[in-house]
Scaffold this active site. Structure first.
Site, PDB file in Angstrom:
ATOM      1  N   GLY A  67       0.830  -1.203   0.000  1.00 55.21           N
ATOM      2  CA  GLY A  67       0.000   0.000   0.000  1.00 55.21           C
ATOM      3  C   GLY A  67       0.858   1.244   0.000  1.00 55.21           C
ATOM      4  O   GLY A  67       0.572   2.229   0.684  1.00 55.21           O
ATOM      5  N   ALA A  68       1.933   1.203  -0.817  1.00 56.81           N
ATOM      6  CA  ALA A  68       2.976   2.233  -0.746  1.00 56.81           C
ATOM      7  C   ALA A  68       2.711   3.450  -1.617  1.00 56.81           C
ATOM      8  O   ALA A  68       3.508   4.383  -1.614  1.00 56.81           O
ATOM      9  CB  ALA A  68       4.319   1.617  -1.154  1.00 56.81           C
TER      10      ALA A  68
ATOM     11  N   GLY B 119      -0.827   8.022   1.014  1.00 59.66           N
ATOM     12  CA  GLY B 119      -1.113   8.085   2.435  1.00 59.66           C
ATOM     13  C   GLY B 119       0.004   7.642   3.355  1.00 59.66           C
ATOM     14  O   GLY B 119       1.175   8.017   3.192  1.00 59.66           O
TER      15      GLY B 119
ATOM     16  N   ARG C  63      -0.662  -1.426  -6.217  1.00 58.67           N
ATOM     17  CA  ARG C  63      -1.333  -1.758  -7.478  1.00 58.67           C
ATOM     18  C   ARG C  63      -1.104  -0.715  -8.565  1.00 58.67           C
ATOM     19  O   ARG C  63      -1.282  -1.013  -9.736  1.00 58.67           O
ATOM     20  CB  ARG C  63      -2.839  -1.903  -7.225  1.00 58.67           C
ATOM     21  CG  ARG C  63      -3.198  -3.104  -6.355  1.00 58.67           C
ATOM     22  CD  ARG C  63      -4.705  -3.221  -6.186  1.00 58.67           C
ATOM     23  NE  ARG C  63      -5.246  -2.061  -5.482  1.00 58.67           N
ATOM     24  CZ  ARG C  63      -6.539  -1.760  -5.437  1.00 58.67           C
ATOM     25  NH1 ARG C  63      -7.417  -2.506  -6.085  1.00 58.67           N
ATOM     26  NH2 ARG C  63      -6.957  -0.716  -4.756  1.00 58.67           N
TER      27      ARG C  63
ATOM     28  N   TYR D 268     -15.520  -2.749   8.508  1.00 66.47           N
ATOM     29  CA  TYR D 268     -14.204  -2.115   8.577  1.00 66.47           C
ATOM     30  C   TYR D 268     -13.631  -2.249   9.986  1.00 66.47           C
ATOM     31  O   TYR D 268     -12.489  -2.695  10.175  1.00 66.47           O
ATOM     32  CB  TYR D 268     -14.271  -0.647   8.172  1.00 66.47           C
ATOM     33  CG  TYR D 268     -12.969   0.068   8.405  1.00 66.47           C
ATOM     34  CD1 TYR D 268     -11.861  -0.215   7.610  1.00 66.47           C
ATOM     35  CD2 TYR D 268     -12.807   0.981   9.454  1.00 66.47           C
ATOM     36  CE1 TYR D 268     -10.638   0.396   7.832  1.00 66.47           C
ATOM     37  CE2 TYR D 268     -11.595   1.605   9.678  1.00 66.47           C
ATOM     38  CZ  TYR D 268     -10.511   1.310   8.872  1.00 66.47           C
ATOM     39  OH  TYR D 268      -9.294   1.906   9.096  1.00 66.47           O
TER      40      TYR D 268
ATOM     41  N   GLY E 191      -5.892   7.086  14.783  1.00 60.94           N
ATOM     42  CA  GLY E 191      -7.204   7.696  14.737  1.00 60.94           C
ATOM     43  C   GLY E 191      -7.356   8.457  13.432  1.00 60.94           C
ATOM     44  O   GLY E 191      -6.957   7.973  12.365  1.00 60.94           O
TER      45      GLY E 191
ATOM     46  N   GLU F 246      -5.948   9.655   1.489  1.00 60.17           N
ATOM     47  CA  GLU F 246      -6.995   9.321   0.525  1.00 60.17           C
ATOM     48  C   GLU F 246      -8.052   8.403   1.134  1.00 60.17           C
ATOM     49  O   GLU F 246      -8.985   7.992   0.443  1.00 60.17           O
ATOM     50  CB  GLU F 246      -6.377   8.646  -0.701  1.00 60.17           C
ATOM     51  CG  GLU F 246      -5.478   9.557  -1.523  1.00 60.17           C
ATOM     52  CD  GLU F 246      -4.902   8.853  -2.741  1.00 60.17           C
ATOM     53  OE1 GLU F 246      -5.254   7.678  -2.979  1.00 60.17           O
ATOM     54  OE2 GLU F 246      -4.105   9.468  -3.456  1.00 60.17           O
TER      55      GLU F 246
END
Length: 256
Positions: free
Chosen positions: A16-17, A20, A41, A156, A187, A192
């Site tokens: 997930g690089a 964010g 991706r 989630y 938190g 994004e």
């Protein structure tokens, strides 16, 4: 007192690089001299990070929801990136904020596939090599939603509760092997995240952060960096952080 680890001795893998918290973590470690494998991706964003940050960056296009592809990605890392000693399993997302009786099953499936399965595939792919080398650090991205419920968080929040408990069980498994485990539980962070949750509705996403002085991806990256550069005899089990304006809500009472 033992010295902090030299980040130049670290090879870090971040899933997930491309945005964010993941992207901020890539920048934090690369800026301190670490080698970083960037997985995600969006190939164009991965390559942009390499072009900007230089030869210490190795882009690897990957969807962590694919177990075989994840296994192959770790097994196929070239020298000198193959001897990774930090893996940040950060890929994850939230979709929708509807109550359970109205929520999309497709959204639920995607959150489970990414936040749980993708995290598990990442850990299972990287862990044997780190245990064999007797050195490593697995960092997971949890959330305060894994501990504190709120309306609409349903699946989630449940996925992040899974991450929290898995991180503790994983630590129980690997304690004494030279591998450390940390769960990062943020938190409110402005990334994004809300754009994804609300399917690109920028106005709705912005309202989440308006006037709240949320944390940034860089704030969380600093927490990851801190945990991973502490002396190897120290394990940070969990880091739970909120912006100064966020706190715990009251119990809801529904009245007729």
């Amino acid at each position: 007192m033992s010295a902090m680890l030299d980040p130049r001795s670290l090879t870090v893998v971040v899933t997930g690089a491309t945005s964010g918290i993941g992207e901020a973590t890539v920048r934090r470690f690369a800026g301190a001299g670490a080698q970083v494998v960037v997985m995600g991706r969006r190939k164009d964003r991965l390559e942009a990070l390499r072009d900007e940050l230089g030869a210490r960056i190795l882009p690897v296009e990957l969807d962590v929801r694919d177990a075989a592809a994840t296994e192959a990605a770790f097994a196929g890392l070239p020298a000198p990136f193959a001897d990774y000693n930090v893996v940040f399993a950060n890929a994850g997302l939230a979709l929708g904020l509807e109550p359970s009786q109205q929520a999309s099953l497709s959204n639920w499936d995607t959150m489970v596939e990414t936040n749980i399965n993708g995290m598990l595939y990442t850990v299972r792919a990287c862990l044997p090599a780190m245990v064999a080398r007797k050195e490593g650090h697995v960092v997971l991205t949890g959330s305060i939603a894994g501990e504190f419920p709120y309306p609409g968080a349903n699946v989630y929040g449940a996925t992040k509760a899974f991450v929290k408990q898995f991180s503790l069980n994983l630590w129980a498994d690997v304690a004494g092997t030279g591998v450390r485990v940390t769960n990062i539980e943020p938190g409110l962070v402005e990334t994004e995240f809300s754009m994804v949750r609300f399917e690109g509705d920028a106005g709705r996403a912005q309202k989440v952060y308006a006037g709240a002085e949320p944390m940034t991806g860089a704030d969380i990256a600093e927490q990851v960096f801190f945990a991973c550069t502490l002396p190897r005899h120290v394990n940070i089990n969990r880091i739970q952080a909120m912006p100064s304006r966020q706190t715990f809500g009251n119990m809801t009472v529904r009245r007729d």
